[in-house]
Design an enzyme around this catalytic site. Structure first.
Site, PDB file in Angstrom:
ATOM      1  N   LYS A  24      76.174  60.778  14.087  1.00  0.00           N
ATOM      2  CA  LYS A  24      76.465  60.262  15.439  1.00  0.00           C
ATOM      3  C   LYS A  24      76.787  58.774  15.343  1.00  0.00           C
ATOM      4  O   LYS A  24      77.785  58.313  15.901  1.00  0.00           O
ATOM      5  CB  LYS A  24      75.267  60.455  16.346  1.00  0.00           C
ATOM      6  CG  LYS A  24      75.318  59.682  17.658  1.00  0.00           C
ATOM      7  CD  LYS A  24      74.126  59.938  18.565  1.00  0.00           C
ATOM      8  CE  LYS A  24      72.959  59.049  18.293  1.00  0.00           C
ATOM      9  NZ  LYS A  24      73.064  57.691  18.884  1.00  0.00           N
ATOM     10  N   ASN A  25      75.965  58.021  14.623  1.00  0.00           N
ATOM     11  CA  ASN A  25      76.103  56.563  14.641  1.00  0.00           C
ATOM     12  C   ASN A  25      77.208  56.031  13.739  1.00  0.00           C
ATOM     13  O   ASN A  25      77.495  54.836  13.764  1.00  0.00           O
ATOM     14  CB  ASN A  25      74.756  55.911  14.321  1.00  0.00           C
ATOM     15  CG  ASN A  25      73.771  56.099  15.468  1.00  0.00           C
ATOM     16  OD1 ASN A  25      74.147  56.539  16.562  1.00  0.00           O
ATOM     17  ND2 ASN A  25      72.509  55.818  15.210  1.00  0.00           N
ATOM     18  N   ARG A  95      75.044  53.125  25.466  1.00  0.00           N
ATOM     19  CA  ARG A  95      75.222  51.754  24.988  1.00  0.00           C
ATOM     20  C   ARG A  95      76.317  51.657  23.948  1.00  0.00           C
ATOM     21  O   ARG A  95      77.067  50.676  23.911  1.00  0.00           O
ATOM     22  CB  ARG A  95      73.898  51.250  24.400  1.00  0.00           C
ATOM     23  CG  ARG A  95      73.976  49.905  23.719  1.00  0.00           C
ATOM     24  CD  ARG A  95      72.699  49.568  23.023  1.00  0.00           C
ATOM     25  NE  ARG A  95      72.862  48.434  22.153  1.00  0.00           N
ATOM     26  CZ  ARG A  95      72.806  47.166  22.565  1.00  0.00           C
ATOM     27  NH1 ARG A  95      72.608  46.901  23.834  1.00  0.00           N
ATOM     28  NH2 ARG A  95      72.958  46.172  21.718  1.00  0.00           N
ATOM     29  N   ARG A 124      67.993  45.587  25.115  1.00  0.00           N
ATOM     30  CA  ARG A 124      69.198  45.832  24.306  1.00  0.00           C
ATOM     31  C   ARG A 124      70.208  44.707  24.577  1.00  0.00           C
ATOM     32  O   ARG A 124      71.243  44.911  25.177  1.00  0.00           O
ATOM     33  CB  ARG A 124      69.786  47.203  24.642  1.00  0.00           C
ATOM     34  CG  ARG A 124      68.834  48.375  24.556  1.00  0.00           C
ATOM     35  CD  ARG A 124      68.266  48.644  23.183  1.00  0.00           C
ATOM     36  NE  ARG A 124      69.243  49.020  22.181  1.00  0.00           N
ATOM     37  CZ  ARG A 124      69.648  50.259  21.970  1.00  0.00           C
ATOM     38  NH1 ARG A 124      69.231  51.214  22.759  1.00  0.00           N
ATOM     39  NH2 ARG A 124      70.485  50.539  21.009  1.00  0.00           N
ATOM     40  N   PRO A 125      69.911  43.465  24.175  1.00  0.00           N
ATOM     41  CA  PRO A 125      70.840  42.362  24.461  1.00  0.00           C
ATOM     42  C   PRO A 125      72.151  42.515  23.683  1.00  0.00           C
ATOM     43  O   PRO A 125      72.237  43.334  22.762  1.00  0.00           O
ATOM     44  CB  PRO A 125      70.067  41.133  23.969  1.00  0.00           C
ATOM     45  CG  PRO A 125      69.132  41.655  22.948  1.00  0.00           C
ATOM     46  CD  PRO A 125      68.753  43.042  23.386  1.00  0.00           C
ATOM     47  N   VAL A 126      73.151  41.772  24.059  1.00  0.00           N
ATOM     48  CA  VAL A 126      74.443  41.784  23.346  1.00  0.00           C
ATOM     49  C   VAL A 126      74.890  40.367  23.007  1.00  0.00           C
ATOM     50  O   VAL A 126      76.064  40.118  22.728  1.00  0.00           O
ATOM     51  CB  VAL A 126      75.540  42.513  24.159  1.00  0.00           C
ATOM     52  CG1 VAL A 126      75.278  44.005  24.210  1.00  0.00           C
ATOM     53  CG2 VAL A 126      75.677  41.904  25.557  1.00  0.00           C
ATOM     54  N   ASP A 127      73.919  39.429  22.999  1.00  0.00           N
ATOM     55  CA  ASP A 127      74.279  38.028  22.741  1.00  0.00           C
ATOM     56  C   ASP A 127      74.952  37.830  21.387  1.00  0.00           C
ATOM     57  O   ASP A 127      75.896  37.040  21.255  1.00  0.00           O
ATOM     58  CB  ASP A 127      73.031  37.132  22.854  1.00  0.00           C
ATOM     59  CG  ASP A 127      71.917  37.591  21.917  1.00  0.00           C
ATOM     60  OD1 ASP A 127      71.526  38.771  21.980  1.00  0.00           O
ATOM     61  OD2 ASP A 127      71.465  36.796  21.077  1.00  0.00           O
ATOM     62  N   ASP A 310      65.014  54.696  13.927  1.00  0.00           N
ATOM     63  CA  ASP A 310      65.341  55.985  14.554  1.00  0.00           C
ATOM     64  C   ASP A 310      64.521  57.139  13.998  1.00  0.00           C
ATOM     65  O   ASP A 310      64.629  58.259  14.503  1.00  0.00           O
ATOM     66  CB  ASP A 310      66.832  56.297  14.376  1.00  0.00           C
ATOM     67  CG  ASP A 310      67.688  55.316  15.152  1.00  0.00           C
ATOM     68  OD1 ASP A 310      68.884  55.236  14.885  1.00  0.00           O
ATOM     69  OD2 ASP A 310      67.128  54.607  16.008  1.00  0.00           O
ATOM     70  N   ARG A 402      71.916  64.236  23.227  1.00  0.00           N
ATOM     71  CA  ARG A 402      72.761  63.075  22.901  1.00  0.00           C
ATOM     72  C   ARG A 402      72.896  62.911  21.396  1.00  0.00           C
ATOM     73  O   ARG A 402      73.906  62.411  20.907  1.00  0.00           O
ATOM     74  CB  ARG A 402      72.136  61.801  23.488  1.00  0.00           C
ATOM     75  CG  ARG A 402      72.205  61.690  24.986  1.00  0.00           C
ATOM     76  CD  ARG A 402      71.762  60.318  25.429  1.00  0.00           C
ATOM     77  NE  ARG A 402      72.437  59.306  24.635  1.00  0.00           N
ATOM     78  CZ  ARG A 402      72.074  58.016  24.648  1.00  0.00           C
ATOM     79  NH1 ARG A 402      71.066  57.610  25.385  1.00  0.00           N
ATOM     80  NH2 ARG A 402      72.722  57.134  23.914  1.00  0.00           N
TER      81      ARG A 402
HETATM   82  C1  EPZ Z   1      72.137  50.896  16.587  1.00  0.00           C
HETATM   83  O1  EPZ Z   1      71.912  50.396  17.882  1.00  0.00           O
HETATM   84  C2  EPZ Z   1      71.936  52.395  16.687  1.00  0.00           C
HETATM   85  N1  EPZ Z   1      72.882  52.973  17.624  1.00  0.00           N
HETATM   86  C3  EPZ Z   1      70.501  52.683  17.148  1.00  0.00           C
HETATM   87  O2  EPZ Z   1      70.335  54.098  17.144  1.00  0.00           O
HETATM   88  C4  EPZ Z   1      69.544  52.064  16.133  1.00  0.00           C
HETATM   89  O3  EPZ Z   1      68.215  52.269  16.558  1.00  0.00           O
HETATM   90  C5  EPZ Z   1      69.817  50.549  16.016  1.00  0.00           C
HETATM   91  O4  EPZ Z   1      71.209  50.334  15.662  1.00  0.00           O
HETATM   92  C6  EPZ Z   1      68.953  49.880  14.956  1.00  0.00           C
HETATM   93  O5  EPZ Z   1      69.194  50.467  13.718  1.00  0.00           O
HETATM   94  C7  EPZ Z   1      74.160  53.178  17.209  1.00  0.00           C
HETATM   95  O6  EPZ Z   1      74.518  52.884  16.089  1.00  0.00           O
HETATM   96  C8  EPZ Z   1      75.092  53.807  18.213  1.00  0.00           C
HETATM   97  P1  EPZ Z   1      71.117  46.634  17.178  1.00  0.00           P
HETATM   98  P2  EPZ Z   1      72.352  48.888  18.254  1.00  0.00           P
HETATM   99  O7  EPZ Z   1      72.160  45.847  17.876  1.00  0.00           O
HETATM  100  O8  EPZ Z   1      73.478  48.459  17.430  1.00  0.00           O
HETATM  101  C9  EPZ Z   1      68.486  43.027  18.696  1.00  0.00           C
HETATM  102  C10 EPZ Z   1      69.805  56.199  18.064  1.00  0.00           C
HETATM  103  O9  EPZ Z   1      68.714  56.714  18.363  1.00  0.00           O
HETATM  104  N2  EPZ Z   1      69.782  42.521  19.187  1.00  0.00           N
HETATM  105  O10 EPZ Z   1      71.217  46.841  15.730  1.00  0.00           O
HETATM  106  O11 EPZ Z   1      72.511  48.800  19.734  1.00  0.00           O
HETATM  107  C11 EPZ Z   1      68.053  44.288  19.464  1.00  0.00           C
HETATM  108  O12 EPZ Z   1      67.313  43.934  20.612  1.00  0.00           O
HETATM  109  C12 EPZ Z   1      70.097  54.748  18.418  1.00  0.00           C
HETATM  110  O13 EPZ Z   1      70.741  56.813  17.463  1.00  0.00           O
HETATM  111  C13 EPZ Z   1      69.857  41.199  19.649  1.00  0.00           C
HETATM  112  O14 EPZ Z   1      68.864  40.472  19.662  1.00  0.00           O
HETATM  113  O15 EPZ Z   1      71.051  48.076  17.847  1.00  0.00           O
HETATM  114  C14 EPZ Z   1      67.203  45.012  18.434  1.00  0.00           C
HETATM  115  O16 EPZ Z   1      65.895  44.503  18.468  1.00  0.00           O
HETATM  116  C15 EPZ Z   1      68.955  54.117  19.198  1.00  0.00           C
HETATM  117  N3  EPZ Z   1      71.066  40.735  20.103  1.00  0.00           N
HETATM  118  C16 EPZ Z   1      67.851  44.660  17.102  1.00  0.00           C
HETATM  119  O17 EPZ Z   1      68.634  43.477  17.349  1.00  0.00           O
HETATM  120  C17 EPZ Z   1      72.192  41.511  20.083  1.00  0.00           C
HETATM  121  O18 EPZ Z   1      73.284  41.023  20.482  1.00  0.00           O
HETATM  122  C18 EPZ Z   1      68.744  45.755  16.555  1.00  0.00           C
HETATM  123  O19 EPZ Z   1      69.684  46.040  17.559  1.00  0.00           O
HETATM  124  C19 EPZ Z   1      72.092  42.842  19.596  1.00  0.00           C
HETATM  125  C20 EPZ Z   1      70.881  43.316  19.148  1.00  0.00           C
END
Ligand code: EPZ
Length: 446
Positions: A24-25, A95, A124-127, A310, A402
């Protein structure tokens, strides 16, 4: 009120072979990256998941047509490259739709994408996404819950994707896609090393992108004036593979998990080995033999190559039955413990403190009606039901759908007593008197 649920009667050991579906990812960022393709794309091994269907609807909104071929491959083609708006309704549902931001900016010079909603695993920030795209020269503003971004021409530069909880996986995907069309060279430090990002990079290379350093924490991209089409097969889903291995560990039995890449789950195998299961690792398959109660272990969810966040919920289900006290920490999503309350309703003894959970293992759990709060929590509750005494009913299947292709069918083909059905009226999870001892008969080890 009618509700579709899984009904699981615990105590059945698992036996047989099960094949892992496509990731999926990996599929989601690769589908988003198809926006960059100026010729048709054919993707194979895409999992038929709700999240994939949602993203195809987002791509349709963006003028991209997708058709499943009789062989199962998905053919993707841009039919209208003028659209740049991904609406709130679909993006807030998933997301990962936010991954269209980088490709839209790079290919169409403009993007209006809804900010992703929060969810039950934490903020889930996007900064990190926005800071990196701005560094590449994008003009970015936020208005009424939308990110509005534009760029006449992106310029290569150095960006860093490391955040307080490790690299951002989809943030790395967004900036990697944008960099493929930026003028000059982009260096991404602190990049996510997940296999799904490596697979995205390989797809982009097939489109004609110039990328080095995939799989490491430093990726270099030389921007191109345009990209073509590609044929690509997505990698197997390492999270589903891990979920199936943990299902065998919790229910007991002998299971061959096929069609996976063992190197993608190496830290998981080390931790599973410590619990006392037997593992035979082949080139594309793993055989697990589990009997007796698992030994207690300490698990810390970390960015790849660590044990993935995950799989943290599924680990908690297994360690609820361990012989001793275990500790689980999640350094990626420190608050990702909503499943603990549902497992406690099945008798699990879990104490939460900050980003860690202490679990006092028990010889048995008891069946109950439990509700999935996110897709991995749903998987954890199904796994707990496999080993619980009596009947467990899991609701909230929209979460499970999902991320898992027919998980209940895969488990029932392995001998689990799992059925998916619509319950009308109140749901009573009856606890029959099956002696828990029968759950854990001694068996031969490798
Ligand atoms: C991906 O999410 C995966 N989703 C998630 O899987 C997975 O848990 C996660 O990576 C961590 O491995 C997909 O790939 C579609 P991140 P993503 O941005 O990219 C912080 C599942 O169950 N962060 O890597 O959205 C955030 O808060 C899903 O399949 C910031 O601070 O996660 C978190 O603590 C759930 N600023 C950490 O980084 C940002 O701009 C990791 O988040 C972005 C993230």
């Amino acid at each position: 009120m009618a509700m579709e649920c899984l009904r699981i009667i615990g105590g059945k050991r698992l036996a047989g072979s099960v094949r892992v579906s496509g990731s999926k990812n990996a599929s989601l960022p690769i589908l988003a990256a198809s926006i960059l393709a100026e010729s048709p794309v054919a993707l194979s091994a895409l999992p038929r998941l709700a999240d994939v269907a949602t993203l195809l609807r987002v791509l349709h909104q963006l003028g991209i047509a997708s058709t499943y071929q009789p062989c199962g491959d998905l053919l993707i083609e841009t039919v209208d490259a003028s659209r740049s708006r991904a609406g709130h309704r679909l993006v807030s549902r998933m997301r990962a739709s936010f991954c269209v931001l980088g490709p839209l900016l790079a290919r169409r010079g403009k993007a209006v994408v809804s900010l992703p909603g929060g969810c039950n695993i934490g903020p889930r920030p996007v900064d990190l996404h926005l800071r990196a795209l701005a560094a590449l020269g994008a003009e970015i503003s936020i208005s009424h819950g939308y990110v509005i971004a534009s760029a006449r021409r992106l310029r290569g530069t150095h960006v860093c994707m490391a955040g307080p909880h490790g690299p951002s996986v989809t943030g790395t995907a967004n900036v990697l896609c944008a960099a493929t069309r930026a003028h000059g060279i982009t260096t991404i430090s602190g990049a996510a090393q997940e296999p799904e990002i490596e697979d995205l990079g390989r797809f982009l290379q097939r489109l004609g992108a110039q990328i080095d350093g995939l799989g490491s924490d430093t990726i270099t991209v030389r921007g191109q004036a345009g990209l073509g089409g590609a044929v690509h097969r997505v990698i197997p889903d390492r999270i589903e593979a891990g979920t199936l291995l943990l299902a065998a560990a919790i229910a007991g039995g002998t299971v061959h998990v096929e069609g996976l890449i063992p190197a993608h789950v190496s830290r998981l195998l080390e931790a599973l080995d410590a619990t006392g299961v037997s593992l035979d690792v082949g080139t594309g398959h793993i055989t697990i033999v589990a009997c007796g109660r698992p030994r207690a272990v300490q698990i810390t969810a970390l960015p790849y190559p660590g044990i993935p966040s995950d799989l943290q919920a599924q680990w908690m289900a297994l360690l609820s039955l361990a012989d001793g006290q275990s500790i689980i920490r999640d350094e990626v999503f420190p608050g990702r413990f909503l499943h603990a309350a549902e497992l406690s309703r099945m008798g699990a003894r879990i104490e939460l403190l900050g980003s860690s959970a202490t679990i006092e293992g028990l010889p048995r759990l008891s069946g109950a009606h439990v509700t999935a709060t996110d897709l991995r929590a749903g998987a954890a509750l199904v796994l707990a039901g496999l080993a619980a005494r009596g009947t467990t009913v899991v609701s909230g299947l929209e979460h499970l759908d999902r991320g898992y292709v027919n998980l209940h069918e895969k488990l029932s083909r392995l001998g689990a007593n799992v059925e998916r059905r619509i319950f009308r009226g109140p749901i009573i999870a009856d606890v029959n008197d099956r002696p828990a001892a029968a759950l854990r008969r001694p068996c031969k080890r490798f």
